[in-house]
Design a protein around this motif. Structure first.
Motif, PDB file in Angstrom:
ATOM      1  N   ILE A 124       1.005  -1.311  -0.100  1.00 60.58           N
ATOM      2  CA  ILE A 124       0.163  -0.057   0.048  1.00 60.58           C
ATOM      3  C   ILE A 124       0.831   1.170   0.178  1.00 60.58           C
ATOM      4  CG2 ILE A 124      -1.614   1.450   1.375  1.00 60.58           C
ATOM      5  CD1 ILE A 124      -2.823  -1.279   2.091  1.00 60.58           C
ATOM      6  N   VAL A 125       1.841   1.141   0.758  1.00 58.99           N
ATOM      7  CA  VAL A 125       2.928   2.373   0.808  1.00 58.99           C
ATOM      8  C   VAL A 125       3.381   2.696  -0.747  1.00 58.99           C
ATOM      9  CG1 VAL A 125       4.881   3.326   1.835  1.00 58.99           C
ATOM     10  CG2 VAL A 125       3.336   2.182   3.221  1.00 58.99           C
ATOM     11  N   VAL A 126       4.150   1.536  -1.224  1.00 60.25           N
ATOM     12  CA  VAL A 126       4.348   1.770  -2.721  1.00 60.25           C
ATOM     13  C   VAL A 126       3.534   2.341  -3.649  1.00 60.25           C
ATOM     14  CG1 VAL A 126       5.444   0.538  -4.556  1.00 60.25           C
ATOM     15  CG2 VAL A 126       6.284  -0.156  -2.455  1.00 60.25           C
ATOM     16  N   GLN A 127       2.323   1.784  -3.626  1.00 67.02           N
ATOM     17  CA  GLN A 127       1.205   2.222  -4.246  1.00 67.02           C
ATOM     18  C   GLN A 127       0.902   3.408  -4.238  1.00 67.02           C
ATOM     19  OE1 GLN A 127      -1.471  -1.225  -3.884  1.00 67.02           O
ATOM     20  NE2 GLN A 127      -1.499  -1.315  -6.055  1.00 67.02           N
ATOM     21  N   ALA A 128       0.698   3.925  -2.917  1.00 60.79           N
ATOM     22  CA  ALA A 128       0.400   5.379  -2.600  1.00 60.79           C
ATOM     23  C   ALA A 128       1.382   6.339  -3.128  1.00 60.79           C
ATOM     24  CB  ALA A 128       0.144   5.521  -1.063  1.00 60.79           C
ATOM     25  N   GLY A 129       2.944   5.963  -2.823  1.00 59.55           N
ATOM     26  CA  GLY A 129       3.865   6.854  -3.399  1.00 59.55           C
ATOM     27  C   GLY A 129       3.843   7.006  -5.022  1.00 59.55           C
ATOM     28  N   ALA A 130       3.351   5.814  -5.613  1.00 58.70           N
ATOM     29  CA  ALA A 130       3.426   5.653  -7.127  1.00 58.70           C
ATOM     30  C   ALA A 130       2.231   6.595  -7.442  1.00 58.70           C
ATOM     31  CB  ALA A 130       3.072   4.401  -7.660  1.00 58.70           C
ATOM     32  N   THR A 131       1.083   6.545  -6.822  1.00 60.85           N
ATOM     33  CA  THR A 131      -0.287   7.334  -7.019  1.00 60.85           C
ATOM     34  C   THR A 131      -0.034   8.865  -7.004  1.00 60.85           C
ATOM     35  OG1 THR A 131      -1.451   5.327  -6.187  1.00 60.85           O
ATOM     36  CG2 THR A 131      -2.657   7.656  -6.611  1.00 60.85           C
ATOM     37  N   ASP A 132       0.877   9.054  -5.852  1.00 62.85           N
ATOM     38  CA  ASP A 132       1.147  10.487  -5.483  1.00 62.85           C
ATOM     39  C   ASP A 132       1.519  11.275  -6.959  1.00 62.85           C
ATOM     40  OD1 ASP A 132       1.244  12.817  -3.695  1.00 62.85           O
ATOM     41  OD2 ASP A 132       3.347  12.493  -4.088  1.00 62.85           O
ATOM     42  N   ARG A 133       2.709  10.389  -7.568  1.00 62.38           N
ATOM     43  CA  ARG A 133       3.284  11.025  -8.774  1.00 62.38           C
ATOM     44  C   ARG A 133       2.424  11.013  -9.821  1.00 62.38           C
ATOM     45  NH1 ARG A 133       7.357   7.843  -6.453  1.00 62.38           N
ATOM     46  NH2 ARG A 133       6.766   5.873  -7.811  1.00 62.38           N
ATOM     47  N   LEU A 134       1.259  10.528  -9.867  1.00 64.01           N
ATOM     48  CA  LEU A 134       0.428  10.265 -11.036  1.00 64.01           C
ATOM     49  C   LEU A 134      -0.795  10.930 -11.016  1.00 64.01           C
ATOM     50  CD1 LEU A 134       0.251   6.379 -11.537  1.00 64.01           C
ATOM     51  CD2 LEU A 134       1.672   8.184 -13.048  1.00 64.01           C
ATOM     52  N   GLU A 152      -1.232  14.274 -10.924  1.00 62.35           N
ATOM     53  CA  GLU A 152      -1.339  15.586 -11.854  1.00 62.35           C
ATOM     54  C   GLU A 152      -0.982  15.095 -13.294  1.00 62.35           C
ATOM     55  OE1 GLU A 152       1.143  18.641 -10.502  1.00 62.35           O
ATOM     56  OE2 GLU A 152      -0.183  18.990  -8.537  1.00 62.35           O
ATOM     57  N   ARG A 153      -0.001  14.148 -13.218  1.00 62.85           N
ATOM     58  CA  ARG A 153       0.206  13.752 -14.919  1.00 62.85           C
ATOM     59  C   ARG A 153      -0.797  12.694 -15.420  1.00 62.85           C
ATOM     60  NH1 ARG A 153       4.805  11.692 -13.578  1.00 62.85           N
ATOM     61  NH2 ARG A 153       4.448   9.379 -13.439  1.00 62.85           N
ATOM     62  N   ASP A 154      -1.341  11.835 -14.676  1.00 66.53           N
ATOM     63  CA  ASP A 154      -2.368  10.995 -15.294  1.00 66.53           C
ATOM     64  C   ASP A 154      -3.511  10.562 -14.423  1.00 66.53           C
ATOM     65  OD1 ASP A 154      -3.446   8.909 -16.589  1.00 66.53           O
ATOM     66  OD2 ASP A 154      -1.834   7.883 -17.185  1.00 66.53           O
ATOM     67  N   PRO A 155      -4.440  11.430 -14.116  1.00 66.88           N
ATOM     68  CA  PRO A 155      -5.504  11.242 -13.176  1.00 66.88           C
ATOM     69  C   PRO A 155      -6.201  10.096 -13.435  1.00 66.88           C
ATOM     70  CG  PRO A 155      -5.595  13.471 -14.025  1.00 66.88           C
ATOM     71  CD  PRO A 155      -4.758  12.845 -15.015  1.00 66.88           C
ATOM     72  N   ALA A 156      -6.446   9.631 -14.487  1.00 61.94           N
ATOM     73  CA  ALA A 156      -7.127   8.293 -14.816  1.00 61.94           C
ATOM     74  C   ALA A 156      -6.266   7.210 -14.127  1.00 61.94           C
ATOM     75  CB  ALA A 156      -7.506   7.894 -16.112  1.00 61.94           C
ATOM     76  N   LYS A 157      -5.158   7.222 -14.412  1.00 57.04           N
ATOM     77  CA  LYS A 157      -4.438   6.010 -13.782  1.00 57.04           C
ATOM     78  C   LYS A 157      -4.082   6.102 -12.418  1.00 57.04           C
ATOM     79  CE  LYS A 157      -0.213   3.375 -15.097  1.00 57.04           C
ATOM     80  NZ  LYS A 157       0.813   3.125 -16.107  1.00 57.04           N
TER      81      LYS A 157
END
Length: 424
Positions: free
Chosen positions: A232-242, A244-249
């Protein structure tokens, strides 16, 4: 009052030691006898004591000496029985002695049976019984009388049969009763010791079962916390970077985080239910009764790892066979822990998972190369992950090796027997 109760009654007067209680019993017995004889003499004499007081004292000396042997019956059983025998025989030669001497012999014979070993007790009883019979015969031959002595049962000892029978009853009956009491005490003591050992062993087994259950729950908690929460921590970090760049993803990643969170919550609720339930049927929550993860669910585990950004390759060799519950869970948790360690200590590294069914064992091999990204996850295992894996594999009857390969990869290699449910 029975003899044994009579000996115990004065115990409060003599303290808590055997010597003190026996001395008190002897003193009380002597005083009672002297008082009764004095009162009886005054009553029969119409208020005037018949005869002289010096003669009264001399006549009571054998009785006093006989009862005094009770004081040493436990400190020196043989000596007490010998002295009591000597007093009885000596009193038979004293014409002025009162009737009733011999209580000390009965008490000391009983004490010899309870306190001495079986062999020593029988030897002492037979030996002093013979001395008693021979001494009685000598007394009769010299013109003495035995009828006033308790140990001769009121007979005059005119025949050897009477003397032998009297000795057998005076020494044999209380002595054999004492041996019976000793045997019963030993049996009760052994039974109590056996029950105590049984209780201790039962308590030890209960503690071992509790400790094993605690270790199992600790391993489950470690697996849930280390794998699911770190994912969950890894996915949350990846989501934070996405965001603004890719809201759908990013929304898709958030849905994955939510699903992973629900799965983690279900697992934690199940463990909490195990710890809370006191019986096998107490928990009725379906979530708490969810089945344990198995090898068949490894595909879901690997899919979650891939969604978390890991590169995982999975291979299965051989024909899958049914596994025992312990082996099935151990194999799943082994792969789960290996993926967690790779994500934590070597982020970005490619991971390969191999399941090989061969012979009568399942081989599980997980390899990962060096990480390509900086380590950002804090350690939650404190070095216990590998220890937990070894415990699981050992509990399942297998063996585990872990370490660097010649190619520089980190490898976990476990060999697990199929178990009772598998093919052998």
């Amino acid at each position: 009052m029975p003899m044994i109760d009579f000996l115990r009654w004065p115990g409060s007067l003599g303290g808590h030691t055997p010597w003190g209680r026996d001395t008190a019993a002897a003193v009380v017995a002597i005083v009672l006898v002297l008082v009764v004889r004095t009162v009886f003499g005054l009553v029969t004499g119409g208020g005037t004591f018949p005869g002289s007081w010096p003669l009264f004292v001399v006549a009571n000396l054998p009785t006093v000496a006989d009862l005094a042997t009770i004081a040493i019956r436990r400190r020196a059983p043989r000596i007490a029985l010998g002295l009591a025998t000597a007093v009885v025989l000596a009193s038979s030669a004293l014409p002025t002695a009162f009737a009733g001497t011999g209580i000390g012999v009965l008490v000391c014979a009983y004490s010899a049976g309870t306190l001495l070993s079986r062999r020593s007790a029988l030897t002492s009883l037979i030996g002093f019984g013979l001395v008693h019979a021979v001494g009685g015969a000598i007394t009769v031959s010299l013109g003495g009388s035995l009828s006033t002595l308790i140990t001769f049962l009121g007979n005059d000892g005119s025949t050897p049969t009477d003397l032998v029978l009297a000795s057998l009853l005076a020494y044999g009956l209380p002595g054999l009763f004492g041996l019976y009491i000793q045997t019963r005490r030993v049996y009760i003591a052994e039974l109590a010791a056996r029950l105590e050992r049984s209780d201790a062993e039962r308590e030890l087994r209960a503690w071992e079962a509790v400790a094993e259950e605690r270790r199992r729950i600790a391993r489950e908690l470690h697996d849930v916390a280390a794998h699911d929460l770190s994912a969950i921590v890894v996915q949350a970090g990846a989501t934070d970077r996405l965001v603004e760049r890719d809201p759908a993803k990013a929304r898709e990643s958030l849905r994955a985080i939510r699903a992973q969170g629900r799965e983690t919550l279900t697992a934690l609720r199940g463990l909490a239910g195990i710890m809370r339930a006191s019986g096998p049927h107490e928990s009725e929550d379906p979530a708490e009764l969810a089945p344990q993860p198995t090898v068949s669910r490894l595909a879901d585990l690997i899919a979650v790892a891939r969604r978390a950004g890991m590169t995982v390759e999975s291979t299965t060799e051989g024909e899958p066979v049914p596994l025992s519950t312990v082996v099935d869970l151990a194999a799943y948790r082994l792969v789960q822990e290996a993926l967690t360690n790779a994500r934590r200590h070597a982020p970005g590294a490619a991971v390969s998972v191999l399941l090989r069914y061969s012979g009568a064992e399942l081989r599980v091999v997980v390899r990962n190369g060096p990480g390509t990204e900086p380590v950002v996850l804090p350690s939650v295992s404190d070095g216990h992950g590998l220890v937990g894996m070894r415990e699981r594999v050992a509990h399942a009857g297998g063996r585990l090796s872990a370490g660097r390969t010649a190619a520089g990869e980190w490898q976990i290699d476990a060999r697990l027997p199929f178990g009772e449910s598998g093919v052998t």
